[in-house]
Design a protein around this motif. Sequence first.
Motif, mmCIF file in Angstrom:
data_model
loop_
_atom_site.group_PDB
_atom_site.id
_atom_site.type_symbol
_atom_site.label_atom_id
_atom_site.label_comp_id
_atom_site.label_asym_id
_atom_site.label_seq_id
_atom_site.Cartn_x
_atom_site.Cartn_y
_atom_site.Cartn_z
ATOM 1 N N PHE A 53 0.975 -1.143 -0.120
ATOM 2 C CA PHE A 53 -0.198 -0.154 -0.232
ATOM 3 C C PHE A 53 0.658 1.597 0.019
ATOM 4 O O PHE A 53 1.023 2.591 1.043
ATOM 5 C CB PHE A 53 -1.071 -0.280 1.721
ATOM 6 N N ALA A 54 1.797 1.296 -0.777
ATOM 7 C CA ALA A 54 2.560 2.307 -1.139
ATOM 8 C C ALA A 54 2.209 3.300 -2.341
ATOM 9 O O ALA A 54 2.776 4.784 -1.786
ATOM 10 C CB ALA A 54 3.661 2.084 -2.190
ATOM 11 N N GLN A 55 0.308 3.830 -2.578
ATOM 12 C CA GLN A 55 0.371 5.096 -3.031
ATOM 13 C C GLN A 55 -0.846 5.313 -2.595
ATOM 14 O O GLN A 55 -1.160 4.934 -1.076
ATOM 15 C CB GLN A 55 -0.199 4.071 -4.628
ATOM 16 N N PRO A 56 -0.726 6.590 -2.936
ATOM 17 C CA PRO A 56 -2.188 7.560 -1.954
ATOM 18 C C PRO A 56 -3.468 7.046 -2.049
ATOM 19 O O PRO A 56 -3.262 6.441 -3.256
ATOM 20 C CB PRO A 56 -1.786 8.961 -2.704
ATOM 21 N N PRO A 57 -3.780 6.837 -1.168
ATOM 22 C CA PRO A 57 -5.244 6.340 -1.527
ATOM 23 C C PRO A 57 -6.610 6.220 -2.175
ATOM 24 O O PRO A 57 -7.162 4.756 -2.278
ATOM 25 C CB PRO A 57 -6.099 6.913 -0.517
ATOM 26 N N GLY A 58 -6.410 7.178 -3.492
ATOM 27 C CA GLY A 58 -6.792 7.121 -4.511
ATOM 28 C C GLY A 58 -6.728 5.730 -5.270
ATOM 29 O O GLY A 58 -7.445 5.698 -6.719
ATOM 30 N N TYR A 59 -5.452 5.908 -5.687
ATOM 31 C CA TYR A 59 -5.038 5.024 -5.489
ATOM 32 C C TYR A 59 -5.689 3.613 -6.207
ATOM 33 O O TYR A 59 -5.982 2.767 -6.584
ATOM 34 C CB TYR A 59 -3.196 4.367 -5.898
ATOM 35 N N TYR A 60 -6.233 3.458 -4.649
ATOM 36 C CA TYR A 60 -6.795 2.137 -5.167
ATOM 37 C C TYR A 60 -8.142 1.502 -5.127
ATOM 38 O O TYR A 60 -8.761 0.404 -4.777
ATOM 39 C CB TYR A 60 -6.961 1.573 -3.441
ATOM 40 N N LEU A 61 -8.843 2.708 -5.448
ATOM 41 C CA LEU A 61 -10.834 3.065 -5.366
ATOM 42 C C LEU A 61 -10.612 2.336 -6.599
ATOM 43 O O LEU A 61 -11.811 1.225 -6.096
ATOM 44 C CB LEU A 61 -11.008 4.495 -6.532
ATOM 45 N N PRO A 62 -10.293 1.631 -7.675
ATOM 46 C CA PRO A 62 -10.759 0.863 -8.932
ATOM 47 C C PRO A 62 -10.637 -0.541 -8.350
ATOM 48 O O PRO A 62 -11.467 -1.286 -8.611
ATOM 49 C CB PRO A 62 -9.429 0.469 -9.415
ATOM 50 N N GLY A 63 -9.939 -1.059 -6.985
ATOM 51 C CA GLY A 63 -9.342 -2.095 -6.853
ATOM 52 C C GLY A 63 -10.799 -2.217 -5.121
ATOM 53 O O GLY A 63 -11.077 -3.584 -5.805
ATOM 54 N N TYR A 64 -11.151 -1.274 -4.902
ATOM 55 C CA TYR A 64 -12.596 -1.339 -3.919
ATOM 56 C C TYR A 64 -13.631 -2.097 -4.953
ATOM 57 O O TYR A 64 -14.295 -2.878 -4.349
ATOM 58 C CB TYR A 64 -12.710 -0.146 -3.346
ATOM 59 N N LEU A 65 -13.614 -1.341 -5.874
ATOM 60 C CA LEU A 65 -14.994 -1.021 -7.099
ATOM 61 C C LEU A 65 -14.260 -2.536 -7.760
ATOM 62 O O LEU A 65 -15.652 -3.079 -7.936
ATOM 63 C CB LEU A 65 -14.732 -0.081 -8.155
ATOM 64 N N ALA A 66 -13.898 -3.668 -7.588
ATOM 65 C CA ALA A 66 -13.037 -4.325 -8.269
ATOM 66 C C ALA A 66 -13.520 -5.572 -7.683
ATOM 67 O O ALA A 66 -13.702 -6.376 -8.252
ATOM 68 C CB ALA A 66 -11.265 -4.438 -8.780
ATOM 69 N N ASN A 206 -1.926 -8.157 -18.830
ATOM 70 C CA ASN A 206 -2.778 -7.797 -20.181
ATOM 71 C C ASN A 206 -4.284 -9.048 -20.639
ATOM 72 O O ASN A 206 -4.953 -8.376 -21.413
ATOM 73 C CB ASN A 206 -2.437 -7.010 -21.414
ATOM 74 N N LEU A 207 -3.863 -9.699 -20.126
ATOM 75 C CA LEU A 207 -4.907 -11.040 -20.669
ATOM 76 C C LEU A 207 -6.432 -10.966 -19.389
ATOM 77 O O LEU A 207 -7.328 -11.551 -19.679
ATOM 78 C CB LEU A 207 -4.032 -12.229 -19.954
ATOM 79 N N SER A 208 -6.301 -10.183 -18.376
ATOM 80 C CA SER A 208 -7.410 -9.949 -17.343
ATOM 81 C C SER A 208 -8.001 -8.795 -17.685
ATOM 82 O O SER A 208 -7.519 -8.300 -18.271
ATOM 83 C CB SER A 208 -6.942 -9.683 -15.740
ATOM 84 N N PRO A 209 -9.360 -9.364 -17.755
ATOM 85 C CA PRO A 209 -10.738 -8.046 -18.486
ATOM 86 C C PRO A 209 -10.732 -7.077 -17.000
ATOM 87 O O PRO A 209 -10.600 -6.547 -17.302
ATOM 88 C CB PRO A 209 -11.534 -9.339 -18.455
ATOM 89 N N LEU A 210 -9.898 -7.307 -15.765
ATOM 90 C CA LEU A 210 -10.092 -6.906 -14.683
ATOM 91 C C LEU A 210 -9.527 -5.464 -14.849
ATOM 92 O O LEU A 210 -9.295 -4.880 -14.753
ATOM 93 C CB LEU A 210 -10.203 -7.880 -13.880
ATOM 94 N N THR A 211 -8.353 -6.286 -16.149
ATOM 95 C CA THR A 211 -6.952 -5.041 -16.346
ATOM 96 C C THR A 211 -7.915 -3.923 -16.558
ATOM 97 O O THR A 211 -7.450 -2.448 -16.071
ATOM 98 C CB THR A 211 -6.446 -5.625 -16.850
ATOM 99 N N TYR A 212 -8.512 -4.147 -17.807
ATOM 100 C CA TYR A 212 -8.770 -2.759 -18.338
ATOM 101 C C TYR A 212 -10.232 -2.002 -17.174
ATOM 102 O O TYR A 212 -10.206 -0.824 -17.724
ATOM 103 C CB TYR A 212 -9.105 -3.358 -19.629
ATOM 104 N N PHE A 213 -10.964 -2.586 -16.942
ATOM 105 C CA PHE A 213 -11.567 -2.180 -16.199
ATOM 106 C C PHE A 213 -10.996 -1.119 -14.902
ATOM 107 O O PHE A 213 -10.998 0.246 -14.791
ATOM 108 C CB PHE A 213 -12.594 -2.741 -15.103
ATOM 109 N N ALA A 214 -9.978 -1.087 -13.830
ATOM 110 C CA ALA A 214 -9.427 -1.234 -13.427
ATOM 111 C C ALA A 214 -8.394 0.472 -13.706
ATOM 112 O O ALA A 214 -8.677 1.142 -13.398
ATOM 113 C CB ALA A 214 -8.280 -1.905 -12.615
ATOM 114 N N ARG A 215 -7.414 0.053 -15.122
ATOM 115 C CA ARG A 215 -7.038 0.843 -15.182
ATOM 116 C C ARG A 215 -7.968 2.372 -15.848
ATOM 117 O O ARG A 215 -7.226 2.955 -15.359
ATOM 118 C CB ARG A 215 -5.874 0.496 -16.664
ATOM 119 N N GLY A 216 -9.172 1.917 -16.758
ATOM 120 C CA GLY A 216 -9.806 2.163 -17.227
ATOM 121 C C GLY A 216 -10.143 3.371 -16.252
ATOM 122 O O GLY A 216 -9.822 4.653 -16.210
ATOM 123 N N VAL A 217 -10.580 2.759 -14.947
ATOM 124 C CA VAL A 217 -11.466 3.527 -13.762
ATOM 125 C C VAL A 217 -9.970 4.550 -13.297
ATOM 126 O O VAL A 217 -10.482 5.954 -12.914
ATOM 127 C CB VAL A 217 -11.921 3.179 -12.109
#
Length: 266
Positions: A53-66, A206-217
């Motif tokens: 958890f070395a990034q600011p809190p906002g970085y992990y919002l896509p993870g919580y949504l994921a 890049n083979l994971s569909p969830l990657t494109y969701f997380a990066r886009g968000v």
Amino acid sequence: MTAAGRVRAEASAAWRSFTRRRTAVFFTFFFPVILILIFAVLVQTNPGGGGLFAQPPGYYLPGYLAVVVLFTPLSRVGSEVARHREGNRFEKLATTPLGRAEWLLAHTLVNVAIIGIAGLLILGLMALVTGTASLALGPATLALVAAFVAFAVALFCGFGAVLGGLADSQDGVIAASNTVALPLLFLSDTFVSPGLLPAWFRPAMNLSPLTYFARGVRDLTYRPGAVGADASSVGSLAGWEANLAVLVVLTLVFFAAGAYAIPRTD
């Protein structure tokens, strides 16, 4: 009855079935609360300090949504398909005008509504407990995030239908969905940034569909200029548009596969 009417009737029945299960309703919406309280409040982040958890809190919002975008559709739709198979309900549905794609669309719409509510809860909690210093959450951004959530939910509803069609029981569906979801959650640029993984493995993300969701968000909501942020870890494609385009294509593929996997009879 028109196709829209059939989908609306099945979606209404599926929504009432969900709301009658009080335990399922409680944990569907309480789980995101537990998740954020543990990781955003108790564990917290350590910008620039290294570690998971070395990034600011906002970085992990896509993870919580994921978490809710991934786990809820896989388990709910997969279990629903398995339950229908065990109760010979698809044999009965085969005698009605309701098609397999229509059945899946109806249940997808219900899941989009459920997870949309859960997503709003996550956004509200993030703003409440961590602040918005590293987040950009304007009306246009929220609308685009909603589009990402809707397509990702539809994708994993299709994936869940495939699992439900292949598994031999509800227990099998749950085991299969957890086996698929756990690796995807942590290896799709959600909580674990690419820089923490071996260089040889990063292209496989890049083979994971969830990657494109997380990066886009993340491209939409995260402000990489926040203190301690690693701007190089924000999105590896050309912005949220490319990630959304890939997600839409994958959604169509997985939804079609899910509709095909639903049995006509048992």
